[in-house]
Design a protein around this motif. Sequence first.
Motif, PDB file in Angstrom:
ATOM      1  N   CYS A 268       0.817  -1.212   0.000  1.00  0.00           N
ATOM      2  CA  CYS A 268       0.000   0.000   0.000  1.00  0.00           C
ATOM      3  C   CYS A 268       0.849   1.259   0.000  1.00  0.00           C
ATOM      4  CB  CYS A 268      -0.911   0.026   1.223  1.00  0.00           C
ATOM      5  SG  CYS A 268      -0.098   0.642   2.723  1.00  0.00           S
ATOM      6  N   CYS A 269       0.124   2.375  -0.035  1.00  0.00           N
ATOM      7  CA  CYS A 269       0.712   3.686   0.263  1.00  0.00           C
ATOM      8  C   CYS A 269       1.811   4.101  -0.705  1.00  0.00           C
ATOM      9  CB  CYS A 269       1.243   3.706   1.702  1.00  0.00           C
ATOM     10  SG  CYS A 269       0.102   2.975   2.903  1.00  0.00           S
ATOM     11  N   MET A 270       1.700   3.701  -1.964  1.00  0.00           N
ATOM     12  CA  MET A 270       2.638   4.094  -3.003  1.00  0.00           C
ATOM     13  C   MET A 270       1.852   4.409  -4.272  1.00  0.00           C
ATOM     14  SD  MET A 270       5.568   1.133  -2.645  1.00  0.00           S
ATOM     15  CE  MET A 270       6.520   1.896  -3.983  1.00  0.00           C
ATOM     16  N   LEU A 271       2.484   5.118  -5.193  1.00  0.00           N
ATOM     17  CA  LEU A 271       1.827   5.398  -6.472  1.00  0.00           C
ATOM     18  C   LEU A 271       1.529   4.113  -7.227  1.00  0.00           C
ATOM     19  CD1 LEU A 271       3.835   8.519  -7.699  1.00  0.00           C
ATOM     20  CD2 LEU A 271       1.519   8.464  -6.770  1.00  0.00           C
ATOM     21  N   THR A 272       2.333   3.080  -6.973  1.00  0.00           N
ATOM     22  CA  THR A 272       2.117   1.784  -7.622  1.00  0.00           C
ATOM     23  C   THR A 272       1.188   0.884  -6.814  1.00  0.00           C
ATOM     24  OG1 THR A 272       4.147   0.982  -6.567  1.00  0.00           O
ATOM     25  CG2 THR A 272       4.333   1.825  -8.823  1.00  0.00           C
ATOM     26  N   ALA A 273       0.716   1.370  -5.685  1.00  0.00           N
ATOM     27  CA  ALA A 273      -0.208   0.589  -4.850  1.00  0.00           C
ATOM     28  C   ALA A 273      -1.147   1.549  -4.123  1.00  0.00           C
ATOM     29  CB  ALA A 273       0.577  -0.259  -3.848  1.00  0.00           C
ATOM     30  N   ILE A 274      -1.841   2.359  -4.899  1.00  0.00           N
ATOM     31  CA  ILE A 274      -2.772   3.332  -4.319  1.00  0.00           C
ATOM     32  C   ILE A 274      -3.909   2.613  -3.603  1.00  0.00           C
ATOM     33  CG2 ILE A 274      -4.411   5.184  -4.844  1.00  0.00           C
ATOM     34  CD1 ILE A 274      -2.615   5.968  -7.178  1.00  0.00           C
ATOM     35  N   VAL A 275      -4.401   1.545  -4.223  1.00  0.00           N
ATOM     36  CA  VAL A 275      -5.399   0.694  -3.586  1.00  0.00           C
ATOM     37  C   VAL A 275      -4.663  -0.403  -2.833  1.00  0.00           C
ATOM     38  CG1 VAL A 275      -7.336  -0.862  -3.929  1.00  0.00           C
ATOM     39  CG2 VAL A 275      -7.081   1.151  -5.402  1.00  0.00           C
ATOM     40  N   PRO A 276      -4.809  -0.502  -1.512  1.00  0.00           N
ATOM     41  CA  PRO A 276      -4.088  -1.508  -0.737  1.00  0.00           C
ATOM     42  C   PRO A 276      -4.373  -2.925  -1.229  1.00  0.00           C
ATOM     43  CG  PRO A 276      -5.098   0.094   0.713  1.00  0.00           C
ATOM     44  CD  PRO A 276      -5.650   0.359  -0.661  1.00  0.00           C
ATOM     45  N   CYS A 277      -3.355  -3.767  -1.149  1.00  0.00           N
ATOM     46  CA  CYS A 277      -3.522  -5.158  -1.562  1.00  0.00           C
ATOM     47  C   CYS A 277      -4.498  -5.862  -0.616  1.00  0.00           C
ATOM     48  CB  CYS A 277      -2.170  -5.871  -1.565  1.00  0.00           C
ATOM     49  SG  CYS A 277      -1.448  -6.095   0.084  1.00  0.00           S
ATOM     50  N   SER A 278      -5.052  -6.964  -1.049  1.00  0.00           N
ATOM     51  CA  SER A 278      -6.050  -7.674  -0.241  1.00  0.00           C
ATOM     52  C   SER A 278      -5.430  -8.595   0.800  1.00  0.00           C
ATOM     53  CB  SER A 278      -6.975  -8.493  -1.154  1.00  0.00           C
ATOM     54  OG  SER A 278      -6.226  -9.447  -1.897  1.00  0.00           O
ATOM     55  N   ASN A 279      -4.157  -8.969   0.601  1.00  0.00           N
ATOM     56  CA  ASN A 279      -3.514  -9.897   1.532  1.00  0.00           C
ATOM     57  C   ASN A 279      -2.077  -9.461   1.818  1.00  0.00           C
ATOM     58  OD1 ASN A 279      -2.638 -12.011   3.095  1.00  0.00           O
ATOM     59  ND2 ASN A 279      -3.064 -13.616   1.592  1.00  0.00           N
ATOM     60  N   PRO A 280      -1.857  -8.646   2.850  1.00  0.00           N
ATOM     61  CA  PRO A 280      -0.512  -8.157   3.174  1.00  0.00           C
ATOM     62  C   PRO A 280       0.488  -9.262   3.482  1.00  0.00           C
ATOM     63  CG  PRO A 280      -2.178  -6.896   4.343  1.00  0.00           C
ATOM     64  CD  PRO A 280      -2.878  -8.078   3.748  1.00  0.00           C
ATOM     65  N   ASP A 281      -0.013 -10.430   3.920  1.00  0.00           N
ATOM     66  CA  ASP A 281       0.893 -11.533   4.258  1.00  0.00           C
ATOM     67  C   ASP A 281       1.640 -12.077   3.046  1.00  0.00           C
ATOM     68  OD1 ASP A 281       0.261 -11.353   6.895  1.00  0.00           O
ATOM     69  OD2 ASP A 281      -1.046 -13.112   6.955  1.00  0.00           O
ATOM     70  N   LYS A 282       1.242 -11.678   1.858  1.00  0.00           N
ATOM     71  CA  LYS A 282       1.929 -12.118   0.649  1.00  0.00           C
ATOM     72  C   LYS A 282       3.042 -11.149   0.241  1.00  0.00           C
ATOM     73  CE  LYS A 282      -0.446 -15.862  -0.066  1.00  0.00           C
ATOM     74  NZ  LYS A 282       0.215 -17.191   0.017  1.00  0.00           N
ATOM     75  N   TYR A 283       3.158 -10.042   0.982  1.00  0.00           N
ATOM     76  CA  TYR A 283       4.123  -8.998   0.645  1.00  0.00           C
ATOM     77  C   TYR A 283       5.227  -8.910   1.701  1.00  0.00           C
ATOM     78  CZ  TYR A 283       1.033  -7.116  -2.979  1.00  0.00           C
ATOM     79  OH  TYR A 283       0.273  -6.949  -4.108  1.00  0.00           O
ATOM     80  N   VAL A 284       6.464  -8.838   1.245  1.00  0.00           N
ATOM     81  CA  VAL A 284       7.585  -8.641   2.162  1.00  0.00           C
ATOM     82  C   VAL A 284       7.520  -7.236   2.758  1.00  0.00           C
ATOM     83  CG1 VAL A 284      10.102  -8.533   2.378  1.00  0.00           C
ATOM     84  CG2 VAL A 284       9.057 -10.293   0.942  1.00  0.00           C
ATOM     85  N   PHE A 285       7.113  -6.260   1.929  1.00  0.00           N
ATOM     86  CA  PHE A 285       7.008  -4.878   2.392  1.00  0.00           C
ATOM     87  C   PHE A 285       5.551  -4.428   2.391  1.00  0.00           C
ATOM     88  CE2 PHE A 285      11.333  -5.204   0.767  1.00  0.00           C
ATOM     89  CZ  PHE A 285      12.059  -4.612   1.792  1.00  0.00           C
ATOM     90  N   TYR A 286       5.174  -3.713   3.468  1.00  0.00           N
ATOM     91  CA  TYR A 286       3.802  -3.230   3.525  1.00  0.00           C
ATOM     92  C   TYR A 286       3.631  -1.929   2.749  1.00  0.00           C
ATOM     93  CZ  TYR A 286      -0.825  -2.055   5.183  1.00  0.00           C
ATOM     94  OH  TYR A 286      -2.157  -1.735   5.230  1.00  0.00           O
TER      95      TYR A 286
END
Length: 312
Positions: A268-286
């Motif tokens: 989330c919280c980036m121009l490339t992730a304006i809409v937060p992802c549905s499953n943060p556990d799949k991401y190394v970085f939030y």
Amino acid sequence: MFRKKMLVLALFSIYFLSIEAVRNESFPALLAFGDSMVDTGNNNYLLTLMKGNYWPYGWNFDSKIPTGRFGNGRVFSDVVGGAGVDPVTSKLLRVLSPADQVKDFKGYKRKLKGVVGRSKAKKIVANSVILVSEGNNDIGITYAIHDAGMRLMTPKVYTSKLVGWNKKFIKDLYDHGARKFAVMGVIPLGCLPMSRLIFGGFFVWCNFLANTISEDYNKKLKSGIKSWRGASDFRGARFVYVDMYNSLMDVINNHRKYGFTHEKNGCCCMLTAIVPCSNPDKYVFYDFAHPSEKAYKTIAKKLVEDIKTGLA
């Protein structure tokens, strides 16, 4: 006055790193100092843009309430935020300086004495793990933005100064009774989503220069810690180096092994992730710079054991 009381209360809440650490009663508490790797909401009370007390931060935290932690849930530890030992960092980010943190540490000690008495308070402070996370903002923000156009220091000169500032900060804590220090190295700053996007070819590569500076600082910090052990100005102190860089780099390089599917972009919280992802556990970085709760949990087990072994 209310803000000051709340800041001291939040800044020095006693928080144990994990269930395993609690079971080992040799450490009465863990007190953390430093940057946003260990912030649990202290920046909520500061006039700064470096805050995480709004959605979607705290998405997976208790009651799904954003507390000021820079992540979807719990961070590597509790206490303090967006800071650095370079005097310029706290001014740039408008956050607690090392001197501010030491001042609040003294305030915590006074309150602790009032609760348990002078003798027991001294023992608690001396046997608590003092977790220090410094350098991430200094290198990733202050040096990259300010020094490039102002102080004109080479990376090697800056990392040497940074270790010196870190030593002074730790000595100030030592002079106020702290004795057991777990000193965290910086994470691979060149592999942060922000660094990849700006300098690494739109997430294809890590920023080689930023990682080189990170490794140089960590090498000097680790060497410094070895020299501080047994030194006359740190008599009776114990130190352990916490290898955040290689621990997180292992997760990045072997992300699928640990259950992650995204190691380059933030949730989330980036121009490339304006809409937060549905499953943060799949991401190394939030977000653009901070690991997810699962990433912290993945690296924490071994690091907790290293801390317990090194400081017991």
